[in-house]
Design a protein around this motif. Structure first.
Motif, PDB file in Angstrom:
ATOM      1  N   ARG A  17     158.884  88.778 -16.590  1.00 22.63           N
ATOM      2  CA  ARG A  17     158.498  87.595 -15.833  1.00 22.63           C
ATOM      3  C   ARG A  17     157.317  87.887 -14.914  1.00 22.63           C
ATOM      4  O   ARG A  17     156.406  87.071 -14.778  1.00 22.63           O
ATOM      5  N   LEU A  18     157.358  89.051 -14.287  1.00 21.59           N
ATOM      6  CA  LEU A  18     156.268  89.407 -13.372  1.00 21.59           C
ATOM      7  C   LEU A  18     154.963  89.550 -14.147  1.00 21.59           C
ATOM      8  O   LEU A  18     153.915  89.055 -13.707  1.00 21.59           O
ATOM      9  N   ALA A  19     155.030  90.209 -15.317  1.00 20.62           N
ATOM     10  CA  ALA A  19     153.830  90.384 -16.136  1.00 20.62           C
ATOM     11  C   ALA A  19     153.262  89.026 -16.543  1.00 20.62           C
ATOM     12  O   ALA A  19     152.046  88.790 -16.461  1.00 20.62           O
ATOM     13  N   ALA A  20     154.155  88.127 -16.958  1.00 20.18           N
ATOM     14  CA  ALA A  20     153.711  86.800 -17.390  1.00 20.18           C
ATOM     15  C   ALA A  20     153.057  86.048 -16.229  1.00 20.18           C
ATOM     16  O   ALA A  20     152.006  85.426 -16.387  1.00 20.18           O
ATOM     17  N   GLU A  21     153.687  86.143 -15.062  1.00 25.96           N
ATOM     18  CA  GLU A  21     153.165  85.443 -13.887  1.00 25.96           C
ATOM     19  C   GLU A  21     151.816  86.019 -13.466  1.00 25.96           C
ATOM     20  O   GLU A  21     150.891  85.284 -13.114  1.00 25.96           O
ATOM     21  N   ALA A  22     151.719  87.331 -13.511  1.00 24.10           N
ATOM     22  CA  ALA A  22     150.466  87.994 -13.128  1.00 24.10           C
ATOM     23  C   ALA A  22     149.341  87.561 -14.068  1.00 24.10           C
ATOM     24  O   ALA A  22     148.220  87.270 -13.633  1.00 24.10           O
ATOM     25  N   ALA A  23     149.662  87.500 -15.379  1.00 23.67           N
ATOM     26  CA  ALA A  23     148.655  87.092 -16.366  1.00 23.67           C
ATOM     27  C   ALA A  23     148.206  85.655 -16.090  1.00 23.67           C
ATOM     28  O   ALA A  23     147.014  85.337 -16.158  1.00 23.67           O
ATOM     29  N   ARG A  24     149.163  84.816 -15.756  1.00 22.99           N
ATOM     30  CA  ARG A  24     148.853  83.413 -15.495  1.00 22.99           C
ATOM     31  C   ARG A  24     147.938  83.288 -14.263  1.00 22.99           C
ATOM     32  O   ARG A  24     146.935  82.576 -14.290  1.00 22.99           O
ATOM     33  N   LEU A  25     148.315  84.012 -13.195  1.00 20.31           N
ATOM     34  CA  LEU A  25     147.506  83.967 -11.979  1.00 20.31           C
ATOM     35  C   LEU A  25     146.096  84.482 -12.237  1.00 20.31           C
ATOM     36  O   LEU A  25     145.113  83.942 -11.740  1.00 20.31           O
ATOM     37  N   LYS A  26     146.034  85.532 -13.047  1.00 21.19           N
ATOM     38  CA  LYS A  26     144.738  86.129 -13.357  1.00 21.19           C
ATOM     39  C   LYS A  26     143.865  85.134 -14.122  1.00 21.19           C
ATOM     40  O   LYS A  26     142.672  84.971 -13.818  1.00 21.19           O
ATOM     41  N   ALA A  27     144.478  84.483 -15.097  1.00 21.98           N
ATOM     42  CA  ALA A  27     143.731  83.507 -15.889  1.00 21.98           C
ATOM     43  C   ALA A  27     143.207  82.378 -15.002  1.00 21.98           C
ATOM     44  O   ALA A  27     142.042  81.972 -15.103  1.00 21.98           O
ATOM     45  N   ASP A  28     144.082  81.894 -14.109  1.00 24.20           N
ATOM     46  CA  ASP A  28     143.675  80.816 -13.189  1.00 24.20           C
ATOM     47  C   ASP A  28     142.523  81.273 -12.302  1.00 24.20           C
ATOM     48  O   ASP A  28     141.546  80.539 -12.100  1.00 24.20           O
ATOM     49  N   ALA A  29     142.671  82.487 -11.765  1.00 25.30           N
ATOM     50  CA  ALA A  29     141.643  83.012 -10.860  1.00 25.30           C
ATOM     51  C   ALA A  29     140.314  83.175 -11.599  1.00 25.30           C
ATOM     52  O   ALA A  29     139.247  82.819 -11.080  1.00 25.30           O
ATOM     53  N   THR A  30     140.396  83.686 -12.824  1.00 26.20           N
ATOM     54  CA  THR A  30     139.185  83.877 -13.617  1.00 26.20           C
ATOM     55  C   THR A  30     138.488  82.538 -13.850  1.00 26.20           C
ATOM     56  O   THR A  30     137.263  82.419 -13.711  1.00 26.20           O
ATOM     57  N   ALA A  31     139.290  81.544 -14.198  1.00 29.46           N
ATOM     58  CA  ALA A  31     138.722  80.214 -14.439  1.00 29.46           C
ATOM     59  C   ALA A  31     138.006  79.700 -13.191  1.00 29.46           C
ATOM     60  O   ALA A  31     136.889  79.179 -13.267  1.00 29.46           O
TER      61      ALA A  31
ATOM     62  N   ILE B 101     136.758  81.415 -10.675  1.00 24.81           N
ATOM     63  CA  ILE B 101     135.543  82.185 -10.397  1.00 24.81           C
ATOM     64  C   ILE B 101     134.413  81.796 -11.355  1.00 24.81           C
ATOM     65  O   ILE B 101     133.270  81.579 -10.959  1.00 24.81           O
ATOM     66  N   THR B 102     134.763  81.684 -12.634  1.00 19.46           N
ATOM     67  CA  THR B 102     133.763  81.320 -13.646  1.00 19.46           C
ATOM     68  C   THR B 102     133.095  79.988 -13.296  1.00 19.46           C
ATOM     69  O   THR B 102     131.878  79.844 -13.331  1.00 19.46           O
ATOM     70  N   ARG B 103     133.927  79.013 -12.934  1.00 19.76           N
ATOM     71  CA  ARG B 103     133.379  77.682 -12.643  1.00 19.76           C
ATOM     72  C   ARG B 103     132.539  77.673 -11.378  1.00 19.76           C
ATOM     73  O   ARG B 103     131.527  76.985 -11.307  1.00 19.76           O
ATOM     74  N   LEU B 104     132.998  78.421 -10.396  1.00 22.06           N
ATOM     75  CA  LEU B 104     132.215  78.495  -9.150  1.00 22.06           C
ATOM     76  C   LEU B 104     130.853  79.101  -9.433  1.00 22.06           C
ATOM     77  O   LEU B 104     129.820  78.648  -8.929  1.00 22.06           O
TER      78      LEU B 104
ATOM     79  N   ALA C 111     129.264  79.123 -12.307  1.00 26.71           N
ATOM     80  CA  ALA C 111     128.484  78.176 -13.087  1.00 26.71           C
ATOM     81  C   ALA C 111     127.857  77.111 -12.184  1.00 26.71           C
ATOM     82  O   ALA C 111     126.674  76.772 -12.324  1.00 26.71           O
ATOM     83  N   ALA C 112     128.675  76.618 -11.235  1.00 26.40           N
ATOM     84  CA  ALA C 112     128.194  75.594 -10.317  1.00 26.40           C
ATOM     85  C   ALA C 112     127.037  76.127  -9.487  1.00 26.40           C
ATOM     86  O   ALA C 112     126.039  75.448  -9.249  1.00 26.40           O
ATOM     87  N   ARG C 113     127.203  77.379  -9.036  1.00 25.19           N
ATOM     88  CA  ARG C 113     126.136  77.981  -8.234  1.00 25.19           C
ATOM     89  C   ARG C 113     124.887  78.199  -9.056  1.00 25.19           C
ATOM     90  O   ARG C 113     123.766  78.011  -8.591  1.00 25.19           O
ATOM     91  N   GLY C 114     125.096  78.569 -10.329  1.00 21.83           N
ATOM     92  CA  GLY C 114     123.971  78.794 -11.224  1.00 21.83           C
ATOM     93  C   GLY C 114     123.142  77.538 -11.444  1.00 21.83           C
ATOM     94  O   GLY C 114     121.928  77.571 -11.524  1.00 21.83           O
ATOM     95  N   LEU C 115     123.915  76.375 -11.482  1.00 20.58           N
ATOM     96  CA  LEU C 115     123.229  75.110 -11.699  1.00 20.58           C
ATOM     97  C   LEU C 115     122.471  74.640 -10.471  1.00 20.58           C
ATOM     98  O   LEU C 115     121.438  73.999 -10.580  1.00 20.58           O
ATOM     99  N   ALA C 116     123.006  74.985  -9.313  1.00 24.36           N
ATOM    100  CA  ALA C 116     122.424  74.478  -8.071  1.00 24.36           C
ATOM    101  C   ALA C 116     121.033  75.045  -7.805  1.00 24.36           C
ATOM    102  O   ALA C 116     120.672  76.086  -8.303  1.00 24.36           O
TER     103      ALA C 116
END
Lengths: 105, 249
Positions: free
Chosen positions: A79-93, A95-98, A100-105
């Motif tokens: 469960r911890l591994a699954a949760e960590a992976a989920r949090l990581k994926a969310d965090a990555t998303a 960061i990526t979007r931020l 991208a937004a900065r790149g566009l600005a």
């Protein structure tokens, strides 16, 4: 999974610990942001035990005081591994979007 | 070291708020953790610590944590049984018929209030297995239900007791069966009586609009009508439009 729960499981990920050890470890991992007090900690530990995410490893008496050591169960690790992976994926998303937004600005 | 003994004593006072069953398993361990976290020379628990322990104890007593898990159904019923009377549209815990003989109304009101308070207290203080409360609830329900039906005024009281039985059922088959019956009866009764302008809604409606019920089939409703008729004969001074003397707690 709530943050304190996540942090408690994380504190036990490397090996067994007793109540006070978990408390200080959670504070360290969260850089002081999450401070569990005894009542909250034991409510969480009991819940995790009931859900079979953690087990009692053993008990010992140190300076006349009872210490109960807890460890992560098989299910808890998963469960911890699954949760960590989920949090990581969310965090990555995020960061990526931020970026991208900065790149566009 | 004296200071620490004093601190330990004070922590134990706080821990004493937890249910006994819980303390048996956890008191020494929690005390050790609390003492380990204490500053040198500390003699009093910190306010936040005390608050945390009080909150933790309350949660345990309200069955929001181990060791009362695994009984989620009956726990939910227990809470529902306490809240249900408050949900019935008005702060009316006892919904007695108007024109009821005043001392009888008082008596039932008192009985009801006592049951309710006892049950609320029991929910808070019961130390674990709820067996000890059986006497108070489902056995008393069994004993009181016929008397209650005879009095015809205790629909709500009977329901309360039946919910009480659900509360103490600890998940056994018998208790669960009573609980299911209680819920169905409660739901059916509420619908029947509400739709006919009865039971659930009190105080503002005049008595004349609340007599009788078009729906049949409920023994409580039947008994009720009988009693009302009997009473109307006994006291033929019923004034249409007079507000009902329901008991609102």
């Amino acid at each position: 999974m709530q943050e304190p729960t996540f942090l408690i499981l994380t504190a036990l990920a490397a090996g067994m610990q007793h109540g006070y050890g978990i408390m200080t470890d959670v504070a360290r991992i969260s850089e002081g942001r999450v401070r569990l007090r005894a009542g909250t900690l034991y409510a969480a530990l009991d819940r995790l035990r009931a859900d079979e995410l953690i087990d009692v490893d053993h008990e010992e008496v140190v300076d006349g005081r009872l210490r109960r050591y807890y460890k992560l169960s098989e299910e808890g690790s998963t469960r911890l591994a699954a949760e960590a992976a989920r949090l990581k994926a969310d965090a990555t998303a995020a960061i990526t979007r931020l970026r991208a937004a900065r790149g566009l600005a | 070291m004296n200071g620490q003994a004093e601190l330990a004593r004070r922590y134990r006072q706080r821990l004493a708020l937890y249910p006994r069953a819980y303390r048996r398993d956890h008191e020494e361990e929690m005390l050790a953790v609390l003492l380990e976290g204490a500053r040198p020379g500390q003699e009093f628990p910190r306010i936040a610590e005390s608050a945390d322990l009080i909150w933790g104890a309350l949660r345990m007593r309200l069955r929001l944590g181990y060791p009362f898990r695994g009984n989620v159904g009956s726990d939910a019923l227990a809470v529902f049984s306490l809240v249900a009377p408050l949900l019935r549209g008005r702060p009316c815990l006892v919904d007695l018929r108007c024109r009821l003989w005043r001392p009888a109304r008082r008596l039932v009101q008192g009985l009801f209030l006592t049951c309710y308070l006892l049950e609320a207290a029991a929910l808070i203080v019961s130390p674990g297995p709820r067996r000890g409360l059986e006497l108070l609830t489902w056995k008393s329900a069994a004993a009181l239900a016929p008397a209650a039906a005879a009095l015809t005024i205790t629909w709500t009281l009977t329901m309360r007791l039946m919910f009480g039985s659900a509360f103490t059922s600890s998940g056994d088959a018998q208790g669960n069966a009573v609980a299911v019956v209680a819920i169905i009866t409660f739901a059916a009764g509420t619908v029947l009586f509400s739709s006919s302008g009865g039971m659930s809604w009190c105080s503002s409606r005049p008595c004349s609009t609340r007599t009788g019920s078009s729906s049949a089939g409920s023994p409580a409703a039947d008994a009720f009508r009988t009693a009302q008729t009997a009473h109307a004969h006994a006291h033929s001074t019923s004034v249409p439009g007079q507000p009902c003397n329901d008991v609102a707690l």
